[in-house]
Design a protein around this motif. Sequence first.
Motif, PDB file in Angstrom:
ATOM      1  N   SER A   1       1.017  -1.239   0.036  1.00  0.00           N
ATOM      2  CA  SER A   1       0.007   0.139  -0.132  1.00  0.00           C
ATOM      3  C   SER A   1       1.095   1.228  -0.010  1.00  0.00           C
ATOM      4  O   SER A   1       1.979   1.205   0.466  1.00  0.00           O
ATOM      5  CB  SER A   1      -0.764  -0.028   1.256  1.00  0.00           C
ATOM      6  N   SER A   2       0.318   2.337  -0.319  1.00  0.00           N
ATOM      7  CA  SER A   2       1.069   3.772  -0.467  1.00  0.00           C
ATOM      8  C   SER A   2       0.174   4.583  -0.435  1.00  0.00           C
ATOM      9  O   SER A   2      -0.908   4.525  -0.773  1.00  0.00           O
ATOM     10  CB  SER A   2       2.095   3.613  -1.830  1.00  0.00           C
ATOM     11  N   GLN A   3       0.476   5.927  -0.357  1.00  0.00           N
ATOM     12  CA  GLN A   3      -0.352   7.119  -0.655  1.00  0.00           C
ATOM     13  C   GLN A   3       0.266   7.934  -1.590  1.00  0.00           C
ATOM     14  O   GLN A   3       1.571   8.253  -1.693  1.00  0.00           O
ATOM     15  CB  GLN A   3      -0.323   7.896   0.642  1.00  0.00           C
ATOM     16  N   VAL A   4      -0.437   8.083  -2.814  1.00  0.00           N
ATOM     17  CA  VAL A   4       0.055   8.329  -3.913  1.00  0.00           C
ATOM     18  C   VAL A   4      -0.846   9.572  -4.354  1.00  0.00           C
ATOM     19  O   VAL A   4      -2.063   9.642  -3.942  1.00  0.00           O
ATOM     20  CB  VAL A   4      -0.407   7.305  -5.118  1.00  0.00           C
ATOM     21  N   GLY A   5      -0.277  10.595  -4.785  1.00  0.00           N
ATOM     22  CA  GLY A   5      -0.870  11.850  -5.251  1.00  0.00           C
ATOM     23  C   GLY A   5      -0.620  13.014  -4.151  1.00  0.00           C
ATOM     24  O   GLY A   5       0.210  12.785  -3.392  1.00  0.00           O
ATOM     25  N   GLY A   6      -1.465  13.825  -4.549  1.00  0.00           N
ATOM     26  CA  GLY A   6      -1.363  15.051  -3.625  1.00  0.00           C
ATOM     27  C   GLY A   6      -0.156  15.806  -3.709  1.00  0.00           C
ATOM     28  O   GLY A   6       0.441  15.732  -5.084  1.00  0.00           O
ATOM     29  N   THR A   7       0.211  16.924  -3.254  1.00  0.00           N
ATOM     30  CA  THR A   7       1.011  17.919  -3.442  1.00  0.00           C
ATOM     31  C   THR A   7       2.581  17.041  -3.471  1.00  0.00           C
ATOM     32  O   THR A   7       3.417  17.723  -4.048  1.00  0.00           O
ATOM     33  CB  THR A   7       1.098  19.175  -2.663  1.00  0.00           C
ATOM     34  N   GLY A   8       2.590  16.421  -2.610  1.00  0.00           N
ATOM     35  CA  GLY A   8       3.808  15.493  -2.294  1.00  0.00           C
ATOM     36  C   GLY A   8       4.249  14.528  -3.364  1.00  0.00           C
ATOM     37  O   GLY A   8       5.226  13.988  -3.354  1.00  0.00           O
ATOM     38  N   GLY A   9       3.184  14.210  -4.107  1.00  0.00           N
ATOM     39  CA  GLY A   9       3.438  12.983  -4.939  1.00  0.00           C
ATOM     40  C   GLY A   9       3.543  11.644  -4.502  1.00  0.00           C
ATOM     41  O   GLY A   9       3.027  11.481  -3.372  1.00  0.00           O
ATOM     42  N   TRP A  10       4.439  10.853  -4.781  1.00  0.00           N
ATOM     43  CA  TRP A  10       4.595   9.517  -4.469  1.00  0.00           C
ATOM     44  C   TRP A  10       5.320   9.615  -3.092  1.00  0.00           C
ATOM     45  O   TRP A  10       6.122  10.370  -2.857  1.00  0.00           O
ATOM     46  CB  TRP A  10       5.535   8.850  -5.480  1.00  0.00           C
ATOM     47  N   THR A  11       5.115   8.585  -2.245  1.00  0.00           N
ATOM     48  CA  THR A  11       5.829   8.093  -1.019  1.00  0.00           C
ATOM     49  C   THR A  11       6.027   6.632  -1.193  1.00  0.00           C
ATOM     50  O   THR A  11       5.516   5.916  -2.080  1.00  0.00           O
ATOM     51  CB  THR A  11       5.145   8.556   0.252  1.00  0.00           C
TER      52      THR A  11
END
Lengths: 112, 116
Positions: B93-103
């Motif tokens: 799983s990951s948190q994708v998107g937003g102003t930070g982009g990929w993590t």
Amino acid sequence: GENVGLHLPTLSVQEGDNSIINCAYSNSASDYFIWYKQESGKGPQFIIDIRSNMDKRQGQRVTVLLNKTVKHLSLQIAATQPGDSAVYFCAEARQGAQKLVFGQGTRLTINP
Amino acid sequence: DTAVSQTPKYLVTQMGNDKSIKCEQNLGHDTMYWYKQDSKKFLKIMFSYNNKELIINETVPNRFSPKSPDKAHLNLHINSLELGDSAVYFCASSQVGGTGGWTEAFFGQGTRLTVV
């Protein structure tokens, strides 16, 4: 097409020496790069990442270098220890893509 | 606390059977994945889900059917298992998107599937 590959499938180093693991990628649109360590019987574990607006990033005993000109990524491990023995993967992603693309993997073996 | 957990860890079954692998993440991530790792350790994306919606299906045979009842769970059901399905399957799983982009993506411990 997308391709993230490694130059060397295996690497053997002496304990205490520095290790360098290399990775080549072909997708010039990639803007996020990450290194994982996978020990036997476990899932890939995050080591360090770098975004395309940087060319170097340091962590604890590890450094990632990014050369966008030649599409090359490397992981440097300082003073390798027996616990560093594992398979190391580079992976890349680009903004808007919902997947990480992995390279082949390099098995790092530490000799006592 | 386990971030990404998948069960079972080992699965041995006969050809033609149907089996499921379950995955749960407690990281609050929006995106979940299934990866397949072959005998040469190559990790290849199979599916990507974002907020329960299928985003990527990397030409996986339709014998493989992922299901995401909610964004914390992504299960993988495999029908009519074949010898070539033997591999290690990883959920992530990951948190994708937003102003930070990929993590970074967090991986489960893997399910070693052996089809005999």
